[in-house]
Design a protein around this motif. Sequence first.
Motif, PDB file in Angstrom:
ATOM      1  N   GLY A 116       4.411 -12.743   4.879  1.00 57.00           N
ATOM      2  CA  GLY A 116       4.586 -12.009   3.639  1.00 57.00           C
ATOM      3  C   GLY A 116       6.015 -11.560   3.421  1.00 57.00           C
ATOM      4  O   GLY A 116       6.511 -10.685   4.128  1.00 57.00           O
ATOM      5  N   TYR A 163      -4.820  -3.802  -8.867  1.00 50.83           N
ATOM      6  CA  TYR A 163      -4.708  -4.683  -7.713  1.00 50.83           C
ATOM      7  C   TYR A 163      -3.457  -4.332  -6.925  1.00 50.83           C
ATOM      8  O   TYR A 163      -2.555  -3.642  -7.417  1.00 50.83           O
ATOM      9  CB  TYR A 163      -4.678  -6.154  -8.146  1.00 50.83           C
ATOM     10  N   ASP A 164      -3.408  -4.840  -5.713  1.00 50.28           N
ATOM     11  CA  ASP A 164      -2.280  -4.597  -4.818  1.00 50.28           C
ATOM     12  C   ASP A 164      -1.138  -5.527  -5.222  1.00 50.28           C
ATOM     13  O   ASP A 164      -1.248  -6.746  -5.080  1.00 50.28           O
ATOM     14  CB  ASP A 164      -2.729  -4.868  -3.377  1.00 50.28           C
ATOM     15  N   GLN A 204       1.749  -6.031  -3.852  1.00 52.00           N
ATOM     16  CA  GLN A 204       2.320  -6.779  -2.735  1.00 52.00           C
ATOM     17  C   GLN A 204       1.444  -7.968  -2.381  1.00 52.00           C
ATOM     18  O   GLN A 204       1.931  -9.074  -2.133  1.00 52.00           O
ATOM     19  CB  GLN A 204       2.457  -5.844  -1.533  1.00 52.00           C
ATOM     20  N   GLU A 205       0.133  -7.741  -2.374  1.00 50.26           N
ATOM     21  CA  GLU A 205      -0.793  -8.819  -2.033  1.00 50.26           C
ATOM     22  C   GLU A 205      -0.710  -9.939  -3.064  1.00 50.26           C
ATOM     23  O   GLU A 205      -0.659 -11.127  -2.728  1.00 50.26           O
ATOM     24  CB  GLU A 205      -2.211  -8.248  -1.975  1.00 50.26           C
ATOM     25  N   GLN A 231       1.789 -10.605  -4.902  1.00 53.42           N
ATOM     26  CA  GLN A 231       3.078 -11.267  -4.760  1.00 53.42           C
ATOM     27  C   GLN A 231       3.041 -12.277  -3.617  1.00 53.42           C
ATOM     28  O   GLN A 231       3.582 -13.381  -3.728  1.00 53.42           O
ATOM     29  CB  GLN A 231       4.157 -10.221  -4.508  1.00 53.42           C
ATOM     30  N   ASN A 232       2.378 -11.909  -2.528  1.00 53.51           N
ATOM     31  CA  ASN A 232       2.250 -12.854  -1.419  1.00 53.51           C
ATOM     32  C   ASN A 232       1.515 -14.112  -1.863  1.00 53.51           C
ATOM     33  O   ASN A 232       1.920 -15.227  -1.548  1.00 53.51           O
ATOM     34  CB  ASN A 232       1.503 -12.207  -0.254  1.00 53.51           C
ATOM     35  N   ASP A 233       0.415 -13.920  -2.597  1.00 52.71           N
ATOM     36  CA  ASP A 233      -0.334 -15.079  -3.082  1.00 52.71           C
ATOM     37  C   ASP A 233       0.548 -15.947  -3.970  1.00 52.71           C
ATOM     38  O   ASP A 233       0.591 -17.170  -3.833  1.00 52.71           O
ATOM     39  CB  ASP A 233      -1.558 -14.620  -3.880  1.00 52.71           C
ATOM     40  N   HIS A 255      -2.300 -18.920   3.576  1.00 52.18           N
ATOM     41  CA  HIS A 255      -3.704 -18.829   3.194  1.00 52.18           C
ATOM     42  C   HIS A 255      -3.922 -19.547   1.868  1.00 52.18           C
ATOM     43  O   HIS A 255      -3.024 -19.662   1.043  1.00 52.18           O
ATOM     44  CB  HIS A 255      -4.173 -17.376   3.140  1.00 52.18           C
ATOM     45  N   GLN A 281     -10.633 -15.322   1.354  1.00 57.19           N
ATOM     46  CA  GLN A 281     -10.443 -13.928   0.979  1.00 57.19           C
ATOM     47  C   GLN A 281     -11.538 -13.480   0.025  1.00 57.19           C
ATOM     48  O   GLN A 281     -11.972 -14.234  -0.850  1.00 57.19           O
ATOM     49  CB  GLN A 281      -9.080 -13.713   0.319  1.00 57.19           C
ATOM     50  N   ARG A 318     -11.351 -11.544  -2.417  1.00 57.57           N
ATOM     51  CA  ARG A 318     -10.943 -11.464  -3.819  1.00 57.57           C
ATOM     52  C   ARG A 318     -11.050 -12.800  -4.524  1.00 57.57           C
ATOM     53  O   ARG A 318     -11.109 -12.868  -5.749  1.00 57.57           O
ATOM     54  CB  ARG A 318      -9.514 -10.935  -3.923  1.00 57.57           C
TER      55      ARG A 318
END
Lengths: 624, 215
Positions: free
Chosen positions: A46, A380-381, A383-384, A386-388, B42, B70, B72
């Motif tokens: 990340g 939503y997160d 940071q999460e 953004q990682n995706d 992922h 995941q 989500r």
Amino acid sequence: MSFFKRKAKSKEPERVSDAKVNKAPVIPQSPSQGPRNHNAVLDVAGPSHVAISAISANMDSFARGRTAILKKQPSHMEAAHFGDLGHSSVNYQPQETRSRMSKTVDQVLRDNVAMPHFMHCMEHRRADHLVRFWLEAESFRSASWSRVRAQNLNSVKHSSLAEPVAIPPDGPELDQNTLNDVALHNSRGNPSPLSNRRDSTSAETDPKANPSRAETPSRQAPSRTGTPCKGQSNSTLRDLSDTLIKSMEKDAVTIFTKYISPDAVRPIPITEQIRNDIVAKICGEDGMVDPNCFVIAQSVVFSILEQQHFTDFLRSHHFCKYQIEVLTSGSVFLADILFCESALFYFSEYMEKEEAMNILQFWLAADNFQNQLAAKKGQYDGQEAQNDAMILYDKYFSLQATNPLGFGDSVRMEIESNICREGGPLPDCFTTPLRQAWTTMEKVYLPGFLSSNLYYKYLSDLINSVRGDEFVSLGTQGQGGPADNDRSSSNASESSQAQGAKKAAIKILKNFDEAITVDVASLDPEMLYQRPYAGKMTFGKVNELGQFIREAEPEPDVKKSKGSMFSQAMKKWVQGNSDEAQEEMAWKIAKMIVNDVVHQSNHDSPGKSTKVPGLPQHSQEGCV
Amino acid sequence: MTAAPYNYSYIFKYIIIGDMGVGKSCLLHQFTEKKFMADCPHTIGVEFGTRIMEVHGQKVKLQIWDTAGQERFRAVTRSYYRGAAGALMVYDITRRSTYNHLSSWLTDARNLTNPNTVIILIGNKADLEAQRDVTYEEAKQFAEENGLLFLEASAKTGENVEEAFLEAAKKIYQNIQDGSLDLNAAESGVQHKPSAPQGGRLNADSQPAKEGCSC
């Protein structure tokens, strides 16, 4: 040698066509052959903001070093691949975000095209009364609300009629005419649609009338003249409301008697409590029918349809018929394919053959990412997310991408800014490349897919599904009416018999496959090409006159029969025919030579002494 | 991706499901590329892989849809379950929680796929024996109770990866042969190509049909 030449000539066109075919896939390959640089390895873990900044700086340095190459390749690829579509201002709004091929219960119940198929399916399952009830209750609810609104409008109209009367009284002192107007105003303003209020109004009128009579006994006549107008207004309004109420009540009672009453021919399965609740709402104490009196029963029926019947409908031949209807309507859209799992199964196979699977893969992944992000409605997160997003970026957009799609620098920079936004990327951060991928698939690949063998195979599978299920349905119908007393045992027997019928149907279908195999094999060009070759291996012989005779006499017939079916075979037949003609001419020439030889031998014999007796005969004939 | 010639008789659609981090994408990569990806990002939504293998003398192309584990992404990936002929349900033998969640994944698979879908349970990371958290016998029993095939595999070493996909393919092929799987149904997840090997590409295939039409 002529045979070899002919063979070579016939092969050449195939080679040319093969070359053309081979050239075609080159164009789709261009996006996947974008620039690759394996020197730099991005941190897959990340990335933080600092890392993202470093990555951006790194990309800038790479961009400078490859400016010339990138300027050429991206524009070339975009020009060749997207035309002007990549820069068009069309908004990325798919015509439908759902496929007409994938339906929910709610969508089917409101779709005039799918509803007949669903009704047929439910009739086969003897549960069509559920659908009919839901439809009639829905119509009743809509109509009832319309009537309620109409009734309210009538009330408003009646009130507005009383308005002008209030204006005339101006002065403090009232003459006889003014007093009469006031009386009319009172009488008209009081009535209301509710009977209870009418009673209270009439009670209120009496005390007012008493003082007026006491004060002015001589004015009783004008008061009486006002009464008829009041009566007429009340009767008109009462008639309207009564008509509406009776109509609603009649409809409600009809539906109740047909589907809900314990005495109904085919009652819907609801509890006694719900039934009593419906009765209470239809025969309300205020005499009004509640437009929502069937809503609870509707939700119960909807759940039953969704849980017990809809899945089987989706697997039935009725749904296949609906799908065939959509697919053969001549207006199939990309949304119908991408949002339908069975169609996507065939389309993805087609895209792989066209070596354009990267576009479909990107669209699927990015669409899923945006959908799950949008579903959270801002909660939503960052940071999460953004990682995706960085995973998709690294795979498809980065200068070191593992599956580059060939997007231009402007698109890549737009995505970089979208991803590195404060608070995380928004659900529409990939909209531009999604639109371009969608347009590419729609304009470049969808037409080819709709005219490909895979698409016809898909339709063929749907049609075969219809046949197979119809066999099963016929088997089921043949059983006759099952006993109603014990449903579980009858259902078990039905299922076992249905399975038997299904197996029989499958066997028949396998026979179809074998037949299809034979037909397809006979259509194979290689096999067709090999058959004439075998015939030409036959040797011939030479007769006493020196004529060469081939033993393959039936060959012309074979060629003729083939020629009538295939153009290539016809060409061969024509060539064969010309060859025979040449052979005949050669034979004639040989015959002439033989005749000349015989003639010369007869002429030389008189000159020899051994044949003196022959000479006189010949000379005698000559004299004659 | 596999660049093999289009010389196969069947296409089977597979889905790979399971918790995040159990190795679904690594299994797919090991199967299609015969390599192990140590740093595997992922999966976002769904990924796609294909490979041709031989099943009972027939060439079969596996079209494998790798879904994100995941939570989500679970709602959006469910839409790819339908029409799958085979399902690989993967857990990590070194993490018991991934094994405990199998019931939930199995419920999804049963509800969203055909009744004839072949489901195989895969215990991945079998090479990490020292960190084992789920015994073979326990998982074997779970598989038997639910009518699933079962194998332990290692995407890292390649152990049993090929066998896992092949085992499910054999089961699907057997179902086709004994008639329990109607391969002509569009929702079966199987495409049947009942023709001789074709040397040409799609354009070449269309020519015979045109000639036939001109008869």
